[in-house]
Structures are given as C-alpha cells and as structure tokens.
Enzyme design. Structure first.
Site, short mmCIF file in Angstrom:
data_model
loop_
_atom_site.label_atom_id
_atom_site.label_comp_id
_atom_site.label_asym_id
_atom_site.label_seq_id
_atom_site.Cartn_x
_atom_site.Cartn_y
_atom_site.Cartn_z
CD GLU A 194 35.47 42.20 61.44
OE1 GLU A 194 35.99 43.32 61.58
OE2 GLU A 194 34.81 41.86 60.43
CG HIS A 208 30.58 44.22 59.72
ND1 HIS A 208 30.79 43.70 58.46
CD2 HIS A 208 31.71 43.91 60.44
CE1 HIS A 208 31.97 43.09 58.41
NE2 HIS A 208 32.54 43.21 59.58
CG ASN A 214 27.24 46.53 51.50
OD1 ASN A 214 27.45 46.25 50.33
ND2 ASN A 214 28.00 46.13 52.51
#
Lengths: 198, 200
Positions: free
Chosen positions: A196, A170, A161
């Site tokens: 996150e 990820h 990527n």
C-alpha cells in the site's frame, strides 16, 4: 488398459465426482441450500480461504489459521451446509486480485459481519475508515470506537478480525510505528503495508 | 477431515457420540469428499451407468437439505445409502410411468471403468437379478448391515444375506472368467474401505 485397470478407473471416477460436486454446488445455490460457499485464492501473502453466506463475505482466513479448522468452525457457528462453490466468491476474488496487483484501494462487496459481535464488531465496523496507504495506532482506533480506554480490546478485536485484508486490521500499528502482531503473521502485515506504500 | 467424527462414532461407543454432539456437524463438503465415491458406486450398481449421475445428484441434494437436522453421531454413510435407495426407487417409478422403452432399467451396467473394479465386473453387476444387485450394492459397496439392507429391499435379514451371497458368487464367476489371480476376489467381497482411504 493396464493389468489391473486401477489408474483409468480411479481417474474416471474422480473426474466424474468433480463434475458432480460442481453441479451440486450450482443446484444448492439455486435452491437456497448453499448457506456457506467457499473457495481458496492464491495471493502474495499465501493461500486465502474466502467464505460467503447469501448476505455477503463472512470470512477470510490465512493458511496459518488452518482452513479445515476454519471450515469446521463455520459449520458449527453458521450452518453445516458448507460447500466449495467458487461462483459466489467471484467478485471478491477479482477485487482481491486487483488489490494485490496495486490497482484497487478499497473493496466494494457486501459483508456479513455475523462472526464479530459486541465490541469486536464495533472495531470491525470502524476499521474501513483507515484508508489505503495509511495507518492508525491501537489507541487511535480505540478512540474511533468511542472507548478510548479499550486499547487492549482493540488489539484482541484486530487479532480475531473475521475478514482480514478486506477489513484492514493490517493498517493498525503500534504507537511507536512498528507493525505489531497480525492474524496473518508479521511478514504478511509488513507485506500488505509495503504494497500500500508503493 | 472426511468422516473423522462420523467414522469415530461408527466404530466406537456412546461416549464418543456424546462428544460428537458437542462437535456438531462437519462441513457438508467433507461429507461429499468422504462418501461421494461410495454413493456413486452404489448408484452405478443399482440404477446403471446412464442414470447413476442423476441418482447421485438427487441423493446429495436431498442429503444437503436434511443435513442440519441429522442427529449428531449418526452413521452418515448408511444415511446416504438409504437416501440413494429412495432416489433409485423414485427413478424406477418415474421410468415406469414413461412410455419410452429407453426408460427401462438398463439390463447391463455397462463397460465403463469406475473405481478399481474392472469393466467386466460392472457388466456382471448389471446382469444380476434386481434384488441380488441391490443387496450386493447396499451391503458390499454401501456398507449397510444386512438388517438395514432387508429394511430397504424388503424380506428378511436372512433373505438379504442369501441374495447378496448369491450375487457375490455370480460376480466371482464373472471375475474368474475374465481373469488372472484369485486373490482379487477379495475386492468383490470387501467393502472397498482401503481404496476409499487412499482417495482422501
């Protein structure tokens, strides 16, 4: 001055050259000669290299990818008119700062996907559909691209990527739930997923 | 980084140049990092301290424009010095068209420090006749061989060599006047390579 004059003279020259280089980047942008602008950004997952063409953000690179090598590759593949020119990256740098501070859940900057072609590009284009704080398996991403059998190719596409963090490779994990490999290293992947999950 | 590919080609033969074609161009930022100081010193010596920054900017902007078309394996430093010369000539022409007396080439290069040269040495450079000053700048600071220096300043290779030698002799006198140990004269004569290496 000192006996030889070396420190002051060399320091003055470096200061002048720094100022001239900034001015060069500014004028290059004005005259449409700044094909690739770049800067670095300190983040919790290390120093990131950010590079943009006039069309948008074209490359995000981790330290372990070797920033000098990445810049040489950009010179080969895009244009050798590559200059350190932070202004073009101001907005994405600010958004990344907000992301790492936990106050931003999606990126809103133009992307230039010209470094990803073919199936890799198809994968990069579906990855943003995996939302902040969620994950998908390689198998699920393969299904999203319309090629459910291409699980290994999805892995390759994620590993290569060109825009990690901003294009969220990820968030692609193994079917058993373990994080799996990552272009920024396993620790960075775990760190981003933890950020996150907060 | 820096002049890696370019330096390799400059000191090596054709086989390396062939590989350089495959490797393509370095990022222009590396060109600025490797040669920015050399070009600044050449500009400083040729057009004086007040106009040097402008000459540097015009040189690198023109170089950036032309860079993708530069044949792989070219001597990038010599290419930049040649552009710097053209920009200096442009500045002189523009200055000549302007009536203001300040538009004249400064007679002295000024006393500011730059690089590892002492201030009085830069002053001495400014006091050299124009041809000597250019020949010293392009050969000793810019690293151009005398044949290429002659192509820029006009006249024969031998004349360029003589002008540079006369210039260096005058600078040695100035250096000796101000100074202490004789071995620093080598700095005037050398091409400043070691000092550039340190800056990488």
């Amino acid at each position: 001055m000192s006996a030889t004059g070396v420190p002051e003279g060399v320091a003055a020259e470096r200061e002048t050259l720094g100022r001239l280089a900034q001015e060069l980047a500014r004028r290059a942008a004005q005259e449409d000669l700044l094909d690739v602008a770049y800067r670095t950004l300190d983040t919790p997952v290390g120093v990131l290299l950010l590079a943009a063409t006039p069309r948008g953000l074209v490359r995000v690179a981790y330290d372990r990818e070797d920033h000098d090598a990445v810049l040489r590759s950009l010179a080969d593949r895009l244009s050798p008119r590559v200059l350190r020119a932070p202004a073009r990256l101001d907005r994405v740098a600010a958004e990344l700062d907000e992301y790492f501070a936990g106050v931003r859940t999606r990126f809103d900057v133009p992307l230039d996907l010209s470094l990803a072609s073919g199936f890799r590009r198809a994968v990069v284009e579906v990855l943003p559909r995996i939302g902040f704080g969620t994950t998908a398996s390689y198998t699920q991403v393969a299904a999203l691209t319309g090629r459910p059998g291409a699980v290994r190719a999805v892995g390759t596409a994620c590993a290569r990527n060109p825009l990690p963090v901003v294009v969220p490779c990820h968030r692609v994990v193994r079917s058993d739930g373990t994080p799996g490999e990552y272009v920024g290293g396993a620790a960075a992947k775990v760190g981003l997923l933890a950020l996150e999950a907060r | 980084m820096g002049g890696g590919v370019v330096a390799g080609v400059a000191v090596s033969g054709a086989p390396v140049a062939v590989r350089a074609v495959a490797a393509g161009h370095e990022p222009f930022e590396a060109v600025v990092a490797a040669h920015g100081a050399t070009v600044l010193r050449v500009c400083r010596a040729v057009v004086g301290p007040d106009a040097a920054d402008d000459a540097w900017s015009e040189t690198f902007l023109a170089a950036l424009r032309a860079y993708p078309a530069l044949p792989a394996g070219s001597d990038v430093r010599a290419w930049l010095v040649t552009i710097a010369h053209r920009k200096a000539v442009d500045q002189h022409r523009a200055a000549a068209r302007r009536p203001a007396p300040t538009a004249e080439l400064p007679e002295r290069a000024g006393g500011e420090l730059l690089g590892d040269w002492r201030a009085d040495l830069w002053e001495a450079v400014g006091e050299l006749p124009a041809k000597q000053r250019r020949c010293v700048a392009y050969h000793h600071l810019g690293g151009l061989p005398y044949a290429e220096v002659a192509a820029l300043v006009g006249g024969s290779e031998a004349a360029a060599r003589r002008a540079a030698a006369d210039g260096v002799r005058a600078l040695r006198r100035a250096w000796g006047d101000g100074g202490d140990s004789g071995d620093r004269n080598d700095r005037v004569h050398g091409d400043q390579r070691s000092e550039r290496e340190e800056q990488r």
